[in-house]
Design an enzyme around this catalytic site. Structure first.
Site, PDB file in Angstrom:
ATOM      1  N   LYS A 132      -2.720   6.420   1.472  1.00 57.99           N
ATOM      2  CA  LYS A 132      -2.561   6.838   2.866  1.00 57.99           C
ATOM      3  C   LYS A 132      -1.609   8.025   2.899  1.00 57.99           C
ATOM      4  O   LYS A 132      -0.393   7.867   3.005  1.00 57.99           O
ATOM      5  CB  LYS A 132      -2.026   5.663   3.694  1.00 57.99           C
ATOM      6  CG  LYS A 132      -2.626   5.618   5.080  1.00 57.99           C
ATOM      7  CD  LYS A 132      -2.387   4.281   5.750  1.00 57.99           C
ATOM      8  CE  LYS A 132      -2.769   4.337   7.198  1.00 57.99           C
ATOM      9  NZ  LYS A 132      -4.220   4.378   7.444  1.00 57.99           N
TER      10      LYS A 132
ATOM     11  N   ARG B 277       0.836  -1.206   0.000  1.00 55.70           N
ATOM     12  CA  ARG B 277       0.000   0.000   0.000  1.00 55.70           C
ATOM     13  C   ARG B 277       0.868   1.252   0.000  1.00 55.70           C
ATOM     14  O   ARG B 277       0.558   2.242  -0.666  1.00 55.70           O
ATOM     15  CB  ARG B 277      -0.943  -0.035   1.215  1.00 55.70           C
ATOM     16  CG  ARG B 277      -2.068   0.973   1.142  1.00 55.70           C
ATOM     17  CD  ARG B 277      -3.142   0.681   2.165  1.00 55.70           C
ATOM     18  NE  ARG B 277      -2.647   0.812   3.536  1.00 55.70           N
ATOM     19  CZ  ARG B 277      -3.348   0.474   4.623  1.00 55.70           C
ATOM     20  NH1 ARG B 277      -4.574  -0.020   4.497  1.00 55.70           N
ATOM     21  NH2 ARG B 277      -2.840   0.614   5.827  1.00 55.70           N
TER      22      ARG B 277
ATOM     23  N   GLU C 262     -16.434   6.054   3.826  1.00 51.03           N
ATOM     24  CA  GLU C 262     -15.781   5.610   5.062  1.00 51.03           C
ATOM     25  C   GLU C 262     -15.770   6.761   6.065  1.00 51.03           C
ATOM     26  O   GLU C 262     -16.372   7.794   5.832  1.00 51.03           O
ATOM     27  CB  GLU C 262     -14.370   5.090   4.777  1.00 51.03           C
ATOM     28  CG  GLU C 262     -13.413   6.101   4.164  1.00 51.03           C
ATOM     29  CD  GLU C 262     -11.970   5.587   4.135  1.00 51.03           C
ATOM     30  OE1 GLU C 262     -11.549   4.899   5.075  1.00 51.03           O
ATOM     31  OE2 GLU C 262     -11.265   5.892   3.165  1.00 51.03           O
TER      32      GLU C 262
HETATM   33  C1  LIG Z   1      -5.367   3.581   7.674  1.00 46.21           C
HETATM   34  C2  LIG Z   1      -6.757   3.862   7.260  1.00 46.21           C
HETATM   35  C3  LIG Z   1      -7.792   2.919   7.385  1.00 46.21           C
HETATM   36  C4  LIG Z   1      -7.611   1.591   8.052  1.00 46.21           C
HETATM   37  O1  LIG Z   1      -6.742   0.739   7.365  1.00 46.21           O
HETATM   38  P1  LIG Z   1      -6.080  -0.507   8.091  1.00 46.21           P
HETATM   39  O2  LIG Z   1      -5.127  -1.020   7.076  1.00 46.21           O
HETATM   40  O3  LIG Z   1      -7.153  -1.476   8.388  1.00 46.21           O
HETATM   41  O4  LIG Z   1      -5.431   0.012   9.327  1.00 46.21           O
HETATM   42  C5  LIG Z   1      -9.045   3.263   6.902  1.00 46.21           C
HETATM   43  N1  LIG Z   1      -9.289   4.463   6.352  1.00 46.21           N
HETATM   44  C6  LIG Z   1      -8.324   5.397   6.230  1.00 46.21           C
HETATM   45  C7  LIG Z   1      -8.656   6.710   5.620  1.00 46.21           C
HETATM   46  C8  LIG Z   1      -7.031   5.127   6.668  1.00 46.21           C
HETATM   47  O5  LIG Z   1      -6.086   6.080   6.560  1.00 46.21           O
END
Ligand SMILES: *Cc1c(COP(=O)(O)O)cnc(C)c1O
Length: 341
Positions: free
Chosen positions: A184, A82, A220
């Site tokens: 991210k 990622r 989300e």
């Molecule tokens: C990090 C993150 C998540 C959760 O991802 P995981 O890999 O399960 O920790 C969900 N949404 C956003 C916007 C994120 O930055």
């Protein structure tokens, strides 16, 4: 290994400085060998690319102690992949997956004294991050980068028991269509700060963001993906190009199908159908799943049948199974648990 004298059960989610961190520099078109260092301070140009144009991406994962006393991380290969995608989208050099995994292991090993013991509920949070640091004033990608990993012990997420969240449908958007919602990057968080501060002021725990194109579909929250359970026990999660592909959510879908024999599906979910669901939870590394008890859409309340005092039954099964796999109480799918030795 002598552990640090920390009250593990009472740690919050805050930064606690540990002894070691990892750094690798990208210069003249190549990454150097990288090293574990002790200095927690970073000195750079006032005109660094990250400071002026926010060229930075990050990851988040945890190291913890299993029932049989091993220190492990959960699916770090997916964090590595990622981060490669995040870096590429912001025109940053990719820190290779194998090096990422090696750096995580080295950093955790160096900070072994800060990895909380089994049963404490606490974990060592691992934060890989990368940024452009040479001077950039005309808008363009930086030339020089640092890849770093810091770690910090964090407390149990559900201190004093599980408490279902109350969230609101946000009037702000989190990501643009065809933008950067799927990576991210700090920039996605900077722009969510106003919305979350405002949500807290109004008495809500989190924002539910809708798809920015039509504002009819669930995306989300600021930092966690949604998971819903239908009244006939099917697990569904929103599908969209502008949500962050949560590793926890992807793992839960697998667990639902392969461990619990449930139907599970990733599909578009309309806000209109949320009132018909039986359970709702937020998934991410921090909590695995936080149950949602109530969703408020401009005064209209959607109360999930699972209520405001506990996790819904399917959410609970998913939570117990995934945390069981993580903690070594249940057999993990091949490759999910990376032992640090
Ligand atoms: C990090 C993150 C998540 C959760 O991802 P995981 O890999 O399960 O920790 C969900 N949404 C956003 C916007 C994120 O930055």
């Amino acid at each position: 290994m002598e552990k640090k004298n920390i009250d593990w059960g009472n740690l919050g989610f805050g930064y606690v400085k540990t002894d070691y961190r990892y750094v690798s520099y990208f210069k003249d078109g190549a990454w150097d060998d990288g090293a574990i260092i002790t200095d927690d301070m970073i000195t750079m140009s006032e005109c660094a690319g990250v400071l002026q144009y926010a060229q930075t991406v990050f990851e988040g994962l945890k190291a913890y102690t299993t029932e049989d006393g091993r220190i492990v991380t959960f699916r770090p290969d997916l964090n590595a992949e990622r981060m490669e995608n995040s870096a590429a989208r912001l025109e940053m050099p990719v820190f290779p997956k194998e090096r990422f995994l090696d750096a995580v292991i080295k950093t955790v090993k160096a900070n072994e004294a800060f990895v909380p013991p089994y049963g404490s509920g606490a974990t060592l949070y691992i934060r890989p991050y990368m940024f452009g640091y040479n001077p950039v004033i005309g808008v363009k990608p930086a030339d020089d980068y640092q890849f770093r990993i810091l770690t910090t012990p964090v407390g149990p997420y559900f201190k004093g028991g599980v408490k279902p969240l109350t969230i609101r449908v946000s009037d702000f958007d989190r990501a643009a269509p065809r933008g950067t919602g799927h990576i991210k990057a700090g920039l996605n968080y900077a722009m969510s700060l106003h919305a979350i501060v405002d949500a807290h002021k109004q008495g809500f725990d989190e924002n539910m963001y809708l798809d920015p194109g039509t504002r009819t579909k669930v995306e989300e929250t600021g930092g966690a993906n949604f998971l819903f359970v239908t009244k006939d026990g099917k697990v569904v999660t929103p599908k969209s190009d502008s949500i962050l592909p949560s590793i926890t959510r992807r793992s839960l879908i697998y667990v639902a199908k392969e461990y619990l024999g449930l139907e599970a599906e990733e599909r578009e979910i309309y806000l209109d159908e949320v009132k018909d669901f039986a359970e709702c939870g937020l998934c991410g590394t921090a909590a695995v799943i936080s149950p949602v008890g109530k969703i408020v859409d401009h005064g209209k309340e959607i109360c999930l049948p699972s209520g405001m005092t506990e996790m819904g039954p399917v959410t609970k099964k998913l939570y117990d199974t995934l945390t069981g796999i993580q903690m070594g109480r249940l057999e993990a799918p091949k490759g999910w648990i990376q032992v640090i030795e």
